[in-house]
Write an enzyme that holds these catalytic residues in place. Structure first.
Site, PDB file in Angstrom:
ATOM      1  CG  HIS A  45      -1.843   2.632   8.453  1.00 59.07           C
ATOM      2  ND1 HIS A  45      -1.643   1.876   9.563  1.00 59.07           N
ATOM      3  CD2 HIS A  45      -1.671   1.787   7.398  1.00 59.07           C
ATOM      4  CE1 HIS A  45      -1.345   0.639   9.217  1.00 59.07           C
ATOM      5  NE2 HIS A  45      -1.359   0.549   7.909  1.00 59.07           N
TER       6      HIS A  45
HETATM    7  C1  UD1 Z   1       0.681   0.658   2.770  1.00 53.60           C
HETATM    8  C2  UD1 Z   1       0.079  -0.721   2.557  1.00 53.60           C
HETATM    9  C3  UD1 Z   1      -0.564  -1.216   3.845  1.00 53.60           C
HETATM   10  C4  UD1 Z   1       0.420  -1.134   5.014  1.00 53.60           C
HETATM   11  C5  UD1 Z   1       1.015   0.258   5.112  1.00 53.60           C
HETATM   12  C6  UD1 Z   1       2.086   0.288   6.163  1.00 53.60           C
HETATM   13  C7  UD1 Z   1      -0.838  -1.171   0.312  1.00 53.60           C
HETATM   14  C8  UD1 Z   1      -2.068  -1.297  -0.489  1.00 53.60           C
HETATM   15  N1  UD1 Z   1      -0.980  -0.682   1.550  1.00 53.60           N
HETATM   16  O1  UD1 Z   1      -0.391   1.541   3.071  1.00 53.60           O
HETATM   17  O2  UD1 Z   1      -0.959  -2.563   3.679  1.00 53.60           O
HETATM   18  O3  UD1 Z   1      -0.275  -1.445   6.183  1.00 53.60           O
HETATM   19  O4  UD1 Z   1       1.605   0.609   3.847  1.00 53.60           O
HETATM   20  O5  UD1 Z   1       2.352   1.570   6.608  1.00 53.60           O
HETATM   21  O6  UD1 Z   1       0.224  -1.517  -0.152  1.00 53.60           O
HETATM   22  N2  UD1 Z   1       2.966   8.619   1.990  1.00 53.60           N
HETATM   23  C9  UD1 Z   1       3.874   9.603   2.225  1.00 53.60           C
HETATM   24  N3  UD1 Z   1       5.169   9.217   2.496  1.00 53.60           N
HETATM   25  C10 UD1 Z   1       5.587   7.933   2.502  1.00 53.60           C
HETATM   26  C11 UD1 Z   1       4.629   6.949   2.242  1.00 53.60           C
HETATM   27  C12 UD1 Z   1       3.332   7.290   1.997  1.00 53.60           C
HETATM   28  O7  UD1 Z   1       3.555  10.770   2.211  1.00 53.60           O
HETATM   29  O8  UD1 Z   1       6.784   7.676   2.743  1.00 53.60           O
HETATM   30  C13 UD1 Z   1       1.555   9.019   1.738  1.00 53.60           C
HETATM   31  C14 UD1 Z   1       1.299   9.307   0.265  1.00 53.60           C
HETATM   32  O9  UD1 Z   1       0.359  10.326   0.173  1.00 53.60           O
HETATM   33  C15 UD1 Z   1       0.642   8.046  -0.225  1.00 53.60           C
HETATM   34  C16 UD1 Z   1      -0.146   7.602   1.018  1.00 53.60           C
HETATM   35  O10 UD1 Z   1       0.678   7.986   2.119  1.00 53.60           O
HETATM   36  O11 UD1 Z   1      -0.173   8.249  -1.330  1.00 53.60           O
HETATM   37  C17 UD1 Z   1      -0.407   6.134   1.075  1.00 53.60           C
HETATM   38  O12 UD1 Z   1       0.795   5.387   0.887  1.00 53.60           O
HETATM   39  P1  UD1 Z   1       0.727   3.880   0.304  1.00 53.60           P
HETATM   40  O13 UD1 Z   1       2.070   3.271   0.384  1.00 53.60           O
HETATM   41  O14 UD1 Z   1       0.036   3.869  -1.016  1.00 53.60           O
HETATM   42  O15 UD1 Z   1      -0.267   3.175   1.290  1.00 53.60           O
HETATM   43  P2  UD1 Z   1      -0.232   3.094   2.877  1.00 53.60           P
HETATM   44  O16 UD1 Z   1      -1.487   3.691   3.398  1.00 53.60           O
HETATM   45  O17 UD1 Z   1       1.069   3.591   3.400  1.00 53.60           O
HETATM   46  N1  UDP Z   2       6.007   1.546  13.471  1.00 55.50           N
HETATM   47  C1  UDP Z   2       7.106   2.387  13.650  1.00 55.50           C
HETATM   48  N2  UDP Z   2       6.875   3.722  13.804  1.00 55.50           N
HETATM   49  C2  UDP Z   2       5.625   4.266  13.790  1.00 55.50           C
HETATM   50  C3  UDP Z   2       4.515   3.392  13.609  1.00 55.50           C
HETATM   51  C4  UDP Z   2       4.752   2.043  13.439  1.00 55.50           C
HETATM   52  O1  UDP Z   2       8.251   1.926  13.680  1.00 55.50           O
HETATM   53  O2  UDP Z   2       5.499   5.486  13.926  1.00 55.50           O
HETATM   54  C5  UDP Z   2       6.249   0.105  13.284  1.00 55.50           C
HETATM   55  C6  UDP Z   2       5.501  -0.778  14.254  1.00 55.50           C
HETATM   56  O3  UDP Z   2       6.231  -0.933  15.450  1.00 55.50           O
HETATM   57  C7  UDP Z   2       5.368  -2.063  13.462  1.00 55.50           C
HETATM   58  C8  UDP Z   2       5.228  -1.587  12.034  1.00 55.50           C
HETATM   59  O4  UDP Z   2       5.743  -0.260  12.014  1.00 55.50           O
HETATM   60  O5  UDP Z   2       6.537  -2.864  13.571  1.00 55.50           O
HETATM   61  C9  UDP Z   2       3.795  -1.586  11.624  1.00 55.50           C
HETATM   62  O6  UDP Z   2       3.660  -0.920  10.412  1.00 55.50           O
HETATM   63  P1  UDP Z   2       2.313  -0.227   9.948  1.00 55.50           P
HETATM   64  O7  UDP Z   2       1.436   0.037  11.123  1.00 55.50           O
HETATM   65  O8  UDP Z   2       2.709   0.924   9.106  1.00 55.50           O
HETATM   66  O9  UDP Z   2       1.682  -1.292   8.954  1.00 55.50           O
HETATM   67  P2  UDP Z   2       0.894  -2.677   9.128  1.00 55.50           P
HETATM   68  O10 UDP Z   2       1.597  -3.507  10.136  1.00 55.50           O
HETATM   69  O11 UDP Z   2      -0.517  -2.346   9.489  1.00 55.50           O
HETATM   70  O12 UDP Z   2       0.946  -3.247   7.756  1.00 55.50           O
END
Ligand code: UD1
Ligand code: UDP
Length: 376
Positions: A214
């Site tokens: 991601h």
């Molecule tokens: C965010 C965090 C990242 C973290 C990740 C965990 C920032 C800059 N990034 O990244 O550090 O590792 O969360 O998963 O804060 N979206 C959906 N549904 C949701 C959430 C997101 O569709 O419930 C889609 C939307 O199109 C959104 C995109 O994902 O624009 C990105 O979501 P965003 O929360 O901005 O960043 P992440 O890539 O999830």
């Molecule tokens: N995780 C989850 N379901 C998923 C993918 C990840 O519960 O489908 C959990 C994973 O076990 C870990 C956390 O989400 O505890 C990690 O989050 P993510 O990879 O979104 O973000 P990051 O840790 O890189 O910020």
């Protein structure tokens, strides 16, 4: 009774907060009151509410709705709404986790309101400022009065930026800096006891690879995303390996945009690759415990690989969790089949050892104890 406000908003923060909320309710209920604010950053049921239900998290006392799409807008919207809640709740401190835009929004609002900021997962650095999280972490650490570091290297990183522990009442000028272990380790231990077998039941144990993706560095560069797609398919076919891929919404959108319809269909219907919506934490733990190896760009997942003693290939050019690389159980990989297969074979051929690097599973209690003692 000390009232703290906890700000969470992204999937890993819901999971991390489960450990501290559990400690507050279990051991510190006579000393700590927690008000939970959900920033609304993640909103799909499988990215948000599933964790509240499954991890027995208290429902948020306040839940924002965001309309933003960009980073600045998202951060600003959270700041504006959070400031109103501070006026309403009047807490003694604000607690934030990790390095997301939610974290930074909380740090700035606490700082502007002269409210002590508590940062859990402080001191991590990738030394790559192109990564949105890097700036979020640095700024948050520099606003914090209490910094809880999961690893020795995070303490060292802070020291190099002049952030060192000072005795006495903590403030952002004289912070308390503690090595506390990792709240994610607390959770992995706690929930792996409880977890029923899930998806992994359908697979032959130890005979599949778990894959997550991601990071914008992988999803937002079309050439790189395509290269990842090609190498994953080539790898699965060459090694006849099943790959389970719970797909992050960001990645799904990017793949549907970058891949042709035919390519996307061939990924979703591939005989070795199982693409599924994001799974719950119980499901994820079960997948991690039973897999052969993990390929990921997630910070949390690479560490959980370590907790469950699984080798890990990290699809990034650097990681904040340097300990697991130093330990030789994880390797950085490029988006190429050659690198992926070479390092897969290398890890498979080695005897791997996983000493305890992330505390004793009681980080949350340690953190709560320090909060009670240091915040007046
Ligand atoms: C965010 C965090 C990242 C973290 C990740 C965990 C920032 C800059 N990034 O990244 O550090 O590792 O969360 O998963 O804060 N979206 C959906 N549904 C949701 C959430 C997101 O569709 O419930 C889609 C939307 O199109 C959104 C995109 O994902 O624009 C990105 O979501 P965003 O929360 O901005 O960043 P992440 O890539 O999830
Ligand atoms: N995780 C989850 N379901 C998923 C993918 C990840 O519960 O489908 C959990 C994973 O076990 C870990 C956390 O989400 O505890 C990690 O989050 P993510 O990879 O979104 O973000 P990051 O840790 O890189 O910020």
């Amino acid at each position: 009774m000390l009232k703290i406000l906890t700000l969470i908003g992204a999937r890993p923060q819901f999971i991390k907060s489960a450990a501290i909320s559990r400690a507050i309710r279990g051991v510190f209920s006579d000393r700590l009151e927690e008000v939970i604010v959900h920033s609304g950053q993640h909103y799909d049921a499988n990215m948000s509410s599933v964790f509240f239900e499954e991890l027995n998290l208290p429902s948020p006392n306040h839940h924002f709705k965001l309309s933003a799409t960009g980073h600045s807008e998202q951060t600003a919207e959270i700041m504006l709404q959070l400031e109103k809640i501070l006026d309403l709740e009047n807490p003694k401190a604000l607690l934030v986790y990790g390095d997301t835009n939610t974290t930074l929004a909380g740090a700035l609002v606490a700082s502007k309101n002269n409210l002590p900021l508590i940062h859990v997962e402080a001191g991590l650095r990738s030394f790559n400022k192109k990564m949105p999280e890097e700036l979020n972490r640095i700024l948050t650490d520099h606003c914090s009065s209490l910094l809880f570091c999961p690893s020795e290297s995070s303490i060292e990183n802070l020291k190099k930026e002049g952030i060192v522990h000072r005795e006495g009442k903590c403030s952002s000028d004289a912070p308390g800096v503690y090595l506390c272990g990792d709240v994610m380790y607390d959770n992995s231990l706690y929930f792996s006891e409880k977890v029923k077998e899930g998806l992994a039941d359908y697979l032959v144990q130890n005979n599949y690879i778990l894959f997550t993706l991601h990071r914008p560095s992988n999803t937002d560069d079309p050439d790189r995303l395509k290269a990842i797609y090609v190498s994953l398919i080539e790898f699965a076919e060459k090694f006849e390996k099943r790959i389970v891929f719970p797909i992050h919404p960001r990645t799904k959108k990017a793949m549907m945009h970058v891949l042709t319809e035919g390519e996307w269909d061939s990924l979703r219907n591939h005989k070795f690759i199982y693409v599924t919506d994001p799974v719950s934490f119980h499901e994820m733990i079960s997948l991690e415990k039973n897999c052969e190896l993990i390929i990921t760009d997630s910070g949390g997942v690479q560490k959980e690989a370590y907790f469950f003693q699984k080798p890990c290939l990290i699809l990034r050019s650097e990681t904040e969790w340097v300990e697991i690389i130093d330990q030789g159980v994880a390797l950085l990989i490029d988006a190429s089949f050659d690198d992926l297969s070479e390092k897969y074979q290398l890890l498979k051929s080695k005897k791997l050892i996983f000493p305890e690097l992330f505390g004793d599973g009681k980080s949350a209690e340690f953190i709560c104890d320090k909060i009670v003692k240091e915040i007046q």
